[in-house]
Motif scaffolding. Structure first.
Motif, PDB file in Angstrom:
ATOM      1  N   SER A 155      71.879   1.303  28.121  1.00 51.48           N
ATOM      2  CA  SER A 155      71.512  -0.121  26.897  1.00 51.48           C
ATOM      3  C   SER A 155      71.790   0.777  25.526  1.00 51.48           C
ATOM      4  CB  SER A 155      69.964  -0.006  27.468  1.00 51.48           C
ATOM      5  OG  SER A 155      68.618   1.294  26.999  1.00 51.48           O
ATOM      6  N   ARG A 156      72.047  -0.563  24.483  1.00 46.59           N
ATOM      7  CA  ARG A 156      71.682   0.047  23.090  1.00 46.59           C
ATOM      8  C   ARG A 156      70.687   0.592  22.810  1.00 46.59           C
ATOM      9  NH1 ARG A 156      76.507  -0.666  19.799  1.00 46.59           N
ATOM     10  NH2 ARG A 156      77.855  -2.587  20.376  1.00 46.59           N
ATOM     11  N   GLN A 157      70.573   1.850  21.979  1.00 48.30           N
ATOM     12  CA  GLN A 157      69.766   2.498  20.862  1.00 48.30           C
ATOM     13  C   GLN A 157      69.613   2.161  19.916  1.00 48.30           C
ATOM     14  OE1 GLN A 157      67.797   4.853  23.152  1.00 48.30           O
ATOM     15  NE2 GLN A 157      68.930   3.449  24.935  1.00 48.30           N
ATOM     16  N   PHE A 158      68.874   1.461  19.558  1.00 47.02           N
ATOM     17  CA  PHE A 158      68.534   1.748  18.034  1.00 47.02           C
ATOM     18  C   PHE A 158      69.150   3.312  16.980  1.00 47.02           C
ATOM     19  CE2 PHE A 158      64.549   3.235  19.216  1.00 47.02           C
ATOM     20  CZ  PHE A 158      63.731   3.963  17.918  1.00 47.02           C
ATOM     21  N   LYS A 159      69.320   2.973  15.549  1.00 53.36           N
ATOM     22  CA  LYS A 159      69.565   4.440  15.143  1.00 53.36           C
ATOM     23  C   LYS A 159      68.536   4.163  13.610  1.00 53.36           C
ATOM     24  CE  LYS A 159      74.309   4.743  16.656  1.00 53.36           C
ATOM     25  NZ  LYS A 159      75.580   3.944  15.593  1.00 53.36           N
ATOM     26  N   ALA A 160      68.072   5.296  13.542  1.00 50.45           N
ATOM     27  CA  ALA A 160      66.784   5.434  12.417  1.00 50.45           C
ATOM     28  C   ALA A 160      67.207   6.522  12.002  1.00 50.45           C
ATOM     29  CB  ALA A 160      65.682   5.431  13.127  1.00 50.45           C
ATOM     30  N   GLU A 164      67.360   3.357   6.870  1.00 51.00           N
ATOM     31  CA  GLU A 164      67.397   1.853   7.635  1.00 51.00           C
ATOM     32  C   GLU A 164      66.766   2.559   8.963  1.00 51.00           C
ATOM     33  OE1 GLU A 164      71.411   0.453   6.940  1.00 51.00           O
ATOM     34  OE2 GLU A 164      72.332   2.248   8.108  1.00 51.00           O
ATOM     35  N   ILE A 165      66.757   1.765   9.980  1.00 51.38           N
ATOM     36  CA  ILE A 165      66.725   1.057  11.452  1.00 51.38           C
ATOM     37  C   ILE A 165      67.821   0.090  11.382  1.00 51.38           C
ATOM     38  CG2 ILE A 165      65.439   0.804  13.169  1.00 51.38           C
ATOM     39  CD1 ILE A 165      62.956   1.187  12.011  1.00 51.38           C
ATOM     40  N   VAL A 166      69.120   0.492  12.060  1.00 46.50           N
ATOM     41  CA  VAL A 166      70.025  -0.327  13.332  1.00 46.50           C
ATOM     42  C   VAL A 166      68.986  -0.671  14.352  1.00 46.50           C
ATOM     43  CG1 VAL A 166      72.209  -0.933  13.392  1.00 46.50           C
ATOM     44  CG2 VAL A 166      71.197   0.805  11.839  1.00 46.50           C
ATOM     45  N   GLY A 167      69.432  -1.569  14.803  1.00 47.70           N
ATOM     46  CA  GLY A 167      68.801  -2.297  15.792  1.00 47.70           C
ATOM     47  C   GLY A 167      69.973  -3.046  16.250  1.00 47.70           C
ATOM     48  N   TYR A 168      69.604  -3.871  17.381  1.00 49.69           N
ATOM     49  CA  TYR A 168      69.757  -4.939  18.446  1.00 49.69           C
ATOM     50  C   TYR A 168      69.762  -5.587  19.027  1.00 49.69           C
ATOM     51  CZ  TYR A 168      73.981  -0.934  16.761  1.00 49.69           C
ATOM     52  OH  TYR A 168      74.490  -0.612  16.619  1.00 49.69           O
ATOM     53  N   VAL A 169      70.183  -6.928  18.934  1.00 52.99           N
ATOM     54  CA  VAL A 169      69.622  -8.123  20.258  1.00 52.99           C
ATOM     55  C   VAL A 169      69.929  -7.725  21.410  1.00 52.99           C
ATOM     56  CG1 VAL A 169      70.050 -10.769  20.247  1.00 52.99           C
ATOM     57  CG2 VAL A 169      70.577  -9.752  18.121  1.00 52.99           C
ATOM     58  N   ILE A 182      64.149  -2.461  18.314  1.00 47.18           N
ATOM     59  CA  ILE A 182      63.129  -1.777  17.289  1.00 47.18           C
ATOM     60  C   ILE A 182      61.995  -2.171  17.524  1.00 47.18           C
ATOM     61  CG2 ILE A 182      63.000  -2.095  14.574  1.00 47.18           C
ATOM     62  CD1 ILE A 182      65.427  -3.269  14.569  1.00 47.18           C
ATOM     63  N   PRO A 183      61.527  -0.854  17.747  1.00 47.28           N
ATOM     64  CA  PRO A 183      59.996  -0.755  18.232  1.00 47.28           C
ATOM     65  C   PRO A 183      59.406  -0.925  16.713  1.00 47.28           C
ATOM     66  CG  PRO A 183      61.372   1.691  18.606  1.00 47.28           C
ATOM     67  CD  PRO A 183      62.020  -0.050  18.168  1.00 47.28           C
ATOM     68  N   LYS A 184      58.063  -0.924  17.523  1.00 44.55           N
ATOM     69  CA  LYS A 184      56.993  -0.914  15.557  1.00 44.55           C
ATOM     70  C   LYS A 184      56.994  -0.158  15.765  1.00 44.55           C
ATOM     71  CE  LYS A 184      52.367  -3.201  14.596  1.00 44.55           C
ATOM     72  NZ  LYS A 184      52.158  -1.989  14.836  1.00 44.55           N
ATOM     73  N   PHE A 251      68.884  -5.044  10.732  1.00 47.67           N
ATOM     74  CA  PHE A 251      69.132  -4.335  10.285  1.00 47.67           C
ATOM     75  C   PHE A 251      67.463  -4.460   9.078  1.00 47.67           C
ATOM     76  CE2 PHE A 251      73.527  -4.863   9.874  1.00 47.67           C
ATOM     77  CZ  PHE A 251      73.564  -3.870  10.833  1.00 47.67           C
ATOM     78  N   ILE A 252      66.697  -3.167   9.193  1.00 43.16           N
ATOM     79  CA  ILE A 252      65.747  -2.740   8.740  1.00 43.16           C
ATOM     80  C   ILE A 252      65.694  -2.084   7.338  1.00 43.16           C
ATOM     81  CG2 ILE A 252      63.267  -2.386   8.130  1.00 43.16           C
ATOM     82  CD1 ILE A 252      62.977  -3.037  11.018  1.00 43.16           C
ATOM     83  N   HIS A 253      65.794  -2.250   6.574  1.00 43.90           N
ATOM     84  CA  HIS A 253      66.083  -1.691   5.728  1.00 43.90           C
ATOM     85  C   HIS A 253      65.092  -0.996   4.583  1.00 43.90           C
ATOM     86  CE1 HIS A 253      70.803  -2.134   5.558  1.00 43.90           C
ATOM     87  NE2 HIS A 253      70.289  -3.517   5.331  1.00 43.90           N
TER      88      HIS A 253
END
Length: 257
Positions: A155-160, A164-169, A182-184, A251-253
């Motif tokens: 599955s798609r993996q987020f990058k942190a 920033e955190i780059v995630g996907y729907v 994107i996990p809390k 994106f979370i910057h």
């Protein structure tokens, strides 16, 4: 009472779902069969895995989960049973069961040829009967032998990073709200106090507590009950209005002091 959940991409306008249930109930009329969903998008393994991963732990330990997704595809490498977190899953070896956990299950059984016949309806002829018998007291080992690993789909993996955190729907729900990967806990660990959340053409500078803490028509972002970032438009069709869909980036910057 024996408990079996049932998840498929059969829809609710054909005879497929009741036929599978009838087969299971003919083996054990005392079965309690709970539908998770039969409106999985056809052949959509990722959609099915998301729903199962989201809810299976809420059922009692020992529950049998029947999974019939894309089970007649040439991509299916036989049929298997697995034990994961004290739950039993029975389904095709096509990757769907691999997406329920980031690690291999503790027990994997490849169902033997003697239990598998030529069938255009394996959910009724193969998987349903095995699920009913396991729910009635049989062991998955009774139907085959050990398998070292199952067919995996990634599955798609987020990058942190600290910046920033780059995630996907990863899911669009019935209200067209968008759930990301994107996990809390990762956000909490990296958050320096100031941040911005960017998706589509929108930029938010704070999280909300729930859907209704913004006015109807406004965008929201909060961590849902699964601990995943969810975004959308209150009382609006977020996916359509924002132009977002599965795999769209979010994106979370972080603003470093």
């Amino acid at each position: 009472m024996a408990l079996v959940t049932f998840t498929s991409d059969f829809g609710d306008t054909d005879y497929y779902v009741p036929a599978v249930k009838a087969t299971m109930l003919s083996i054990n009329p005392q079965l309690n069969i709970v539908d998770i969903s039969h409106k999985i998008k056809p052949y959509d393994i990722a959609h099915a895995a998301f729903l199962l991963r989201s809810v299976y732990r809420d059922f009692p330990k020992g529950t049998i989960h029947l999974v019939a997704i894309n089970s007649t595809s040439s991509m299916t490498d036989g049929f298997i049973g697995i034990k994961l977190n004290e739950h039993i899953f029975i389904g095709p070896n096509n990757g769907v069961l691999s997406m329920l956990s980031d690690t291999d299950p503790g027990i994997i059984v490849q169902f033997a040829d003697i239990h598998i016949k030529d069938s255009t309806f394996p959910a009724k002829d193969i998987l349903g009967p095995i699920a009913a018998k396991v729910a009635s007291g049989a062991a998955i080992h009774d139907f085959g032998g050990p398998l070292h690993s199952i067919k995996r789909m990634l599955s798609r993996q987020f990058k942190a990073t600290k910046k920033e955190i780059v995630g996907y729907v990863i899911h669009v729900d019935n209200y067209e709200n968008l759930i990301t990967n994107i996990p809390k806990d990762v956000f909490d660990k990296l958050n320096p106090g100031k941040y911005s959340i960017e998706f589509s053409r929108e930029v938010l500078h704070s999280l909300n507590d729930s859907y209704d803490t913004v006015e109807p028509g406004d965008c929201f972002a909060f961590f849902n009950s699964r601990g995943l970032l969810e975004i959308g438009i209150n009382h609006g069709e977020g996916a359509k209005l924002l132009g977002l869909r599965m795999d769209s980036p979010v994106f979370i910057h972080f603003e470093q002091e």
